[in-house]
Motif scaffolding. Structure first.
Motif, PDB file in Angstrom:
ATOM      1  N   ILE A 276      -9.550  -6.049  11.498  1.00  0.00           N
ATOM      2  CA  ILE A 276      -8.877  -5.166  10.549  1.00  0.00           C
ATOM      3  C   ILE A 276      -7.531  -4.770  11.142  1.00  0.00           C
ATOM      4  N   ASP A 277      -6.462  -5.096  10.433  1.00  0.00           N
ATOM      5  CA  ASP A 277      -5.105  -4.777  10.877  1.00  0.00           C
ATOM      6  C   ASP A 277      -4.469  -3.797   9.913  1.00  0.00           C
ATOM      7  N   VAL A 278      -3.607  -2.944  10.444  1.00  0.00           N
ATOM      8  CA  VAL A 278      -2.900  -1.950   9.639  1.00  0.00           C
ATOM      9  C   VAL A 278      -1.407  -2.116   9.879  1.00  0.00           C
ATOM     10  N   PHE A 279      -0.645  -2.239   8.795  1.00  0.00           N
ATOM     11  CA  PHE A 279       0.795  -2.441   8.868  1.00  0.00           C
ATOM     12  C   PHE A 279       1.507  -1.297   8.147  1.00  0.00           C
ATOM     13  N   VAL A 280       2.550  -0.773   8.756  1.00  0.00           N
ATOM     14  CA  VAL A 280       3.401   0.222   8.105  1.00  0.00           C
ATOM     15  C   VAL A 280       4.804  -0.371   8.043  1.00  0.00           C
ATOM     16  N   SER A 281       5.274  -0.622   6.843  1.00  0.00           N
ATOM     17  CA  SER A 281       6.585  -1.232   6.653  1.00  0.00           C
ATOM     18  C   SER A 281       7.390  -0.433   5.641  1.00  0.00           C
ATOM     19  N   CYS A 282       8.703  -0.659   5.639  1.00  0.00           N
ATOM     20  CA  CYS A 282       9.581   0.125   4.765  1.00  0.00           C
ATOM     21  C   CYS A 282      10.613  -0.752   4.073  1.00  0.00           C
ATOM     22  N   PRO A 283      10.190  -1.554   3.101  1.00  0.00           N
ATOM     23  CA  PRO A 283      11.153  -2.308   2.294  1.00  0.00           C
ATOM     24  C   PRO A 283      11.752  -1.441   1.185  1.00  0.00           C
ATOM     25  N   GLY A 284      12.393  -0.327   1.589  1.00  0.00           N
ATOM     26  CA  GLY A 284      12.928   0.645   0.639  1.00  0.00           C
ATOM     27  C   GLY A 284      12.072   1.881   0.530  1.00  0.00           C
ATOM     28  N   ARG A 285      10.772   1.754   0.664  1.00  0.00           N
ATOM     29  CA  ARG A 285       9.801   2.853   0.743  1.00  0.00           C
ATOM     30  C   ARG A 285       8.778   2.480   1.808  1.00  0.00           C
ATOM     31  N   ASN A 286       8.166   3.479   2.427  1.00  0.00           N
ATOM     32  CA  ASN A 286       7.116   3.205   3.398  1.00  0.00           C
ATOM     33  C   ASN A 286       5.811   2.864   2.689  1.00  0.00           C
ATOM     34  N   PHE A 287       5.164   1.787   3.137  1.00  0.00           N
ATOM     35  CA  PHE A 287       3.861   1.387   2.621  1.00  0.00           C
ATOM     36  C   PHE A 287       2.904   1.142   3.786  1.00  0.00           C
ATOM     37  N   VAL A 288       1.639   1.545   3.605  1.00  0.00           N
ATOM     38  CA  VAL A 288       0.584   1.287   4.582  1.00  0.00           C
ATOM     39  C   VAL A 288      -0.328   0.212   3.992  1.00  0.00           C
ATOM     40  N   THR A 289      -0.417  -0.922   4.674  1.00  0.00           N
ATOM     41  CA  THR A 289      -1.179  -2.062   4.179  1.00  0.00           C
ATOM     42  C   THR A 289      -2.320  -2.377   5.132  1.00  0.00           C
ATOM     43  N   VAL A 290      -3.504  -2.578   4.578  1.00  0.00           N
ATOM     44  CA  VAL A 290      -4.694  -2.930   5.347  1.00  0.00           C
ATOM     45  C   VAL A 290      -5.017  -4.403   5.110  1.00  0.00           C
ATOM     46  N   ARG A 291      -5.265  -5.114   6.214  1.00  0.00           N
ATOM     47  CA  ARG A 291      -5.714  -6.508   6.105  1.00  0.00           C
ATOM     48  C   ARG A 291      -7.083  -6.639   6.763  1.00  0.00           C
ATOM     49  N   VAL A 292      -8.062  -7.127   6.004  1.00  0.00           N
ATOM     50  CA  VAL A 292      -9.415  -7.337   6.504  1.00  0.00           C
ATOM     51  C   VAL A 292      -9.678  -8.838   6.552  1.00  0.00           C
ATOM     52  N   ARG A 293     -10.041  -9.330   7.737  1.00  0.00           N
ATOM     53  CA  ARG A 293     -10.342 -10.752   7.912  1.00  0.00           C
ATOM     54  C   ARG A 293     -11.837 -10.947   8.156  1.00  0.00           C
TER      55      ARG A 293
ATOM     56  N   ARG B 134      -9.328   9.404 -21.608  1.00  0.00           N
ATOM     57  CA  ARG B 134      -8.842   8.054 -21.379  1.00  0.00           C
ATOM     58  C   ARG B 134      -8.107   7.962 -20.043  1.00  0.00           C
ATOM     59  N   THR B 135      -7.877   6.738 -19.583  1.00  0.00           N
ATOM     60  CA  THR B 135      -7.243   6.525 -18.290  1.00  0.00           C
ATOM     61  C   THR B 135      -5.728   6.460 -18.426  1.00  0.00           C
ATOM     62  N   GLY B 136      -5.043   6.839 -17.346  1.00  0.00           N
ATOM     63  CA  GLY B 136      -3.583   6.772 -17.308  1.00  0.00           C
ATOM     64  C   GLY B 136      -3.111   6.698 -15.869  1.00  0.00           C
ATOM     65  N   CYS B 137      -3.498   5.661 -15.155  1.00  0.00           N
ATOM     66  CA  CYS B 137      -3.319   5.590 -13.703  1.00  0.00           C
ATOM     67  C   CYS B 137      -1.872   5.803 -13.262  1.00  0.00           C
ATOM     68  N   HIS B 138      -1.756   6.638 -12.237  1.00  0.00           N
ATOM     69  CA  HIS B 138      -0.478   6.851 -11.556  1.00  0.00           C
ATOM     70  C   HIS B 138       0.041   5.511 -11.055  1.00  0.00           C
ATOM     71  N   GLY B 139       1.346   5.265 -11.217  1.00  0.00           N
ATOM     72  CA  GLY B 139       1.915   3.983 -10.808  1.00  0.00           C
ATOM     73  C   GLY B 139       3.344   4.083 -10.360  1.00  0.00           C
ATOM     74  N   ALA B 140       3.670   5.128  -9.602  1.00  0.00           N
ATOM     75  CA  ALA B 140       5.026   5.280  -9.084  1.00  0.00           C
ATOM     76  C   ALA B 140       5.266   4.291  -7.947  1.00  0.00           C
ATOM     77  N   ALA B 141       6.534   4.147  -7.547  1.00  0.00           N
ATOM     78  CA  ALA B 141       6.906   3.160  -6.536  1.00  0.00           C
ATOM     79  C   ALA B 141       6.551   3.590  -5.131  1.00  0.00           C
TER      80      ALA B 141
ATOM     81  N   GLY C  41       8.243   0.253 -11.593  1.00  0.00           N
ATOM     82  CA  GLY C  41       8.916  -0.941 -11.115  1.00  0.00           C
ATOM     83  C   GLY C  41       9.128  -0.944  -9.607  1.00  0.00           C
ATOM     84  N   TYR C  42       9.452  -2.123  -9.082  1.00  0.00           N
ATOM     85  CA  TYR C  42       9.708  -2.308  -7.660  1.00  0.00           C
ATOM     86  C   TYR C  42      10.998  -3.091  -7.473  1.00  0.00           C
ATOM     87  N   THR C  43      11.618  -2.925  -6.317  1.00  0.00           N
ATOM     88  CA  THR C  43      12.820  -3.686  -6.002  1.00  0.00           C
ATOM     89  C   THR C  43      12.434  -5.092  -5.547  1.00  0.00           C
ATOM     90  N   ASP C  44      13.408  -5.993  -5.557  1.00  0.00           N
ATOM     91  CA  ASP C  44      13.168  -7.349  -5.065  1.00  0.00           C
ATOM     92  C   ASP C  44      12.750  -7.321  -3.599  1.00  0.00           C
TER      93      ASP C  44
END
Length: 402
Positions: free
Chosen positions: A6-23, A308-315, A342-345
């Motif tokens: 299990i790996d954890v990545f914190v990157s900032c392509p314009g905003r900070n994101f925490v990504t989990v990878r499970v192998r 009804r559902t209305g999921c949060h979906g900010a960038a 939306g998201y940036t390229d």
């Protein structure tokens, strides 16, 4: 099949994101979003130090047991850090499970209940005329639902109208920016905005607005009543939702549909609101509410009570979260709408994805899993930068709800 890494990545392509990878030992890899805006490193440490060591060697298909192991087993339950961490793991496990089955995640949930997912985007302006024009531009892009925010005379940097709502300047020793708020100036302004929007763009478009937790229940009731002639799709986050009983007063005084829940972590945060039908839309989202396992339960519970559902979906949630949300959206019998800012390229280069947008609708795609991958090489080009959401003060200096 066993979890091997299990790996954890914190990157900032314009905003900070925490990504989990499970192998796994069979070569399957799943990805999850564990982003908590402004507290990213807290979640990353929780995952690396407290969660990952406990899961090596476990069966990734036992996602239900693992969810409860992380929730009940920690003893200190709930909270944004814990639930974002659980969400990252849970989303990755569902990704693995659907990839092993060779089908998109929505098929494992029970299949599609619709052909596409209605979404709304954002429009804003410092002045009402600017907001009217901005909404027109969104309609030209194919949207039929738009959340509109406008500046308030005498107040700078009002939520939803600035160019940026985070600071990402670690080199400048970034600290939370401070904004100023006045409910007395806000309340008469918003009906003026929606009067102008209906006059310019007609009655067919869906209009939404976010008060961002700023009001008291009686103030929210007053605004909801004032907005009734403009038939909003919803009025969002009117009051701080810790006191769920406050929505009883709002409900007694307005028929404007109410939405809340983007900061909710568990079903318990919305239990009374849903049971008493005090809201019309629940805005919980995968990354903050504990992943697909938990969000599906919230959606089912809401469906029993005409919510009804209305999921949060900010960038500030990664494209992985949006991908997972969309699979749930496509399945949920009581689906309402999906936020899509939306998201940036730059962001999308880190997260190759199968979901697609066209004519005001989204679709998660039919790739196996949730359909969003993670490019570790591309992410390495965008290292973490310390960042904060703003804080808010009244004009007399009192700290208020942002």
């Amino acid at each position: 099949m066993k979890i091997t890494e299990i790996d954890v990545f914190v990157s900032c392509p314009g905003r900070n994101f925490v990504t989990v990878r499970v192998r796994t030992d069979e070569g399957l890899t799943g990805f999850g979003d564990a982003t908590l805006n402004g507290r990213e490193l807290a979640v990353a440490a929780y995952l690396r130090e407290h969660v990952a060591p406990c899961l090596i060697g476990r069966d990734p298909f036992r996602s239900e047991d693992i969810w409860h192991y992380l929730y009940r087993g920690a003893y200190w339950r709930r909270g944004p850090v814990t639930m974002a961490a659980i969400a990252g793991i849970d989303t990755a496990l569902w990704d693995i499970k659907a990839k092993a089955a060779g089908m998109p995640l929505y098929q494992l949930l029970g299949g599609a209940a619709r052909d596409k997912v209605l979404c709304y985007t954002h429009a804003q302006g410092r002045e009402i005329s600017e907001a009217v024009d901005a909404m027109g531009a969104r309609l030209d892009q194919g949207y039929s639902a738009v959340r509109v925010q406008v500046g308030i005379p005498g107040l700078a940097n009002v939520y939803g109208t600035g160019a940026n709502t985070v600071t990402n300047t670690a080199a400048d020793n970034a600290l939370p920016p401070e904004e100023t708020w006045s409910t007395a100036k806000y309340l008469p302004r918003i009906p003026q905005l929606f009067d102008a929007l209906r006059a310019a763009h007609g009655d067919e478009v869906h209009l939404l607005h976010d008060s961002h937790h700023r009001l008291t229940p009686i103030e929210a009731a007053r605004l909801g009543r004032d907005l009734e002639p403009y038939r909003l799709f919803w009025l969002e986050d009117m009051v701080p939702a810790e006191n769920q009983e406050g929505f009883r007063l709002i409900r007694q005084h307005t028929t404007t549909p109410l939405a809340v829940g983007e900061v909710f972590n568990t079903i318990w945060d919305a239990k009374l609101l849903i049971e008493e039908q005090l809201i019309d839309y629940i805005r919980a989202t995968c990354v903050h509410a504990g992943g697909p396992t938990a969000l599906r339960r919230i959606m089912d519970f809401a469906g029993l009570h005409h919510v009804r559902t209305g999921c949060h979906g900010a960038a500030d949630m990664s494209p992985i979260c949006l991908g997972a949300n969309l699979h749930l959206d496509l399945w949920a019998p009581n689906f309402g709408i999906q936020e899509y800012s939306g998201y940036t390229d730059e962001m999308l280069s880190v997260f190759p994805h199968a979901w697609r947008f066209a004519d005001g609708y989204l679709h998660p795609g039919d790739a196996p899993g949730h359909g969003v991958e993670f490019d570790e090489t591309e992410a390495a080009k965008h290292p973490y930068q310390r960042a904060f959401l703003p804080v808010n003060r009244l004009e007399d200096g009192t700290l208020w709800h942002w």
